[in-house]
Design a protein around this motif. Sequence first.
Motif, mmCIF file in Angstrom:
data_model
loop_
_atom_site.group_PDB
_atom_site.id
_atom_site.type_symbol
_atom_site.label_atom_id
_atom_site.label_comp_id
_atom_site.label_asym_id
_atom_site.label_seq_id
_atom_site.Cartn_x
_atom_site.Cartn_y
_atom_site.Cartn_z
ATOM 1 N N THR A 152 0.853 -1.189 0.000
ATOM 2 C CA THR A 152 0.000 0.000 0.000
ATOM 3 C C THR A 152 0.886 1.236 0.000
ATOM 4 N N LEU A 324 -1.452 -0.844 -3.963
ATOM 5 C CA LEU A 324 -2.698 -0.122 -3.766
ATOM 6 C C LEU A 324 -2.309 1.314 -3.471
ATOM 7 N N THR A 326 -3.142 5.226 -2.655
ATOM 8 C CA THR A 326 -4.183 6.057 -2.074
ATOM 9 C C THR A 326 -3.542 7.269 -1.400
ATOM 10 N N LEU A 352 -7.355 3.869 8.410
ATOM 11 C CA LEU A 352 -6.351 3.545 7.390
ATOM 12 C C LEU A 352 -5.050 3.108 8.058
ATOM 13 N N LYS A 364 -12.196 -0.388 2.177
ATOM 14 C CA LYS A 364 -12.457 0.250 0.891
ATOM 15 C C LYS A 364 -12.954 1.684 1.045
ATOM 16 N N ILE A 367 -10.243 4.476 1.077
ATOM 17 C CA ILE A 367 -9.340 4.620 -0.070
ATOM 18 C C ILE A 367 -9.800 5.807 -0.901
#
Length: 369
Positions: A152, A324, A326, A352, A364, A367
């Motif tokens: 991430t 991922l 974000t 988060l 989810k 994000i």
Amino acid sequence: MRSKVYGKPRSGSSPVRPLGGSRHEAADQVGSPHGGGGGPTGRDGSVRGGGRGPRRTGRIVLRVIVIVVVLLLVAAVAGYFWIGSRLKPVESLTDYDGRPAETPGQDWLLVGSDSRAGLTAAQRKKLATGKAVGKRTDTMMLLHIPESGRPTLVSLPRDSYVPIEGHGSTKLNAAYAFGGPKLLTKTVERVTGIRIDHYMEIGFGGFVGIVDAVGGVNICVKQDIKDPKAGINLKKGCQDMDGGTALGYVRTRATGAIPDFERTQRQRQFFSAVVQKAASPGTLINPFTSIPLALSAADSVAVDPGTGLFDLLSVGLAMREGPLATAVPIGSLPTIGGQAVVKWDTQKALRLFEALAADKQVPKDVITN
């Protein structure tokens, strides 16, 4: 005088060689009137060295292969330590009361500074970097590499309004200006609750060198971008960018209603693209790209003293499938003390960072793009 061998007459007067020798000798005696196998014969008519030529050649070839492999391994090990010794250490991690405990996986603080160090006047003009002295943090990202699964990558907006030890609450990038990498890392740990395992920083010149070392990167541009201040004039669509163009692309503030948010998106997009290309088999197994890349990375990045070349390689390997990507969830954009700042959505931001600290999947609903 004729003699008999096992009851049968034989020709010649040389002594009879006894049976029962080695398997090779027994085989050599078949097929020749004198017990030979068609190869060179000695004074007694026996075959000497039949079939040894191919075996000897095979042994020589095997020895050559072993020597070459050993030399390559020695060169690889020597190269690894030589390149690793070129990494620039920077004191950035420190223990203090209340520091977050170690958590599963690895957590990196990735910092892009606006340092012009190493750039000539001509290069600064070509890259449109300006003449500012010193350095500030232009980019800050938290990279979490889990023990298994997808990494991430979280952008930390530089204008994030956070408490900085000894300086009250102000913009996040001010921590670097006040106390360098140590204070910046400490600030990030305190506001995220995540212990930073590794720190990596790169300036403008190193950025350009790494992109050029991998042969450029392919970036998909969402809209036309013309920004003389960043030195770019890009058309919408996917295109290959060299180091100078990529630098302008991630620096520009000429797009979006909130330019810095657009910038963080481009920074994550670029970082993912360049690391994935650097870690691709086509780059790693090609010495004409892997060696210049390793040298450029070693000369361009500054890391905490505990980080080595293997750690940097592990980042590339973990990022091959893409992270991922974000950003910290945003709550509001107030003006405080005459400065426009970014306030996080506290509840979503905590969820988060708690997920990352526990090495779990990020919810989810936290994000963001």
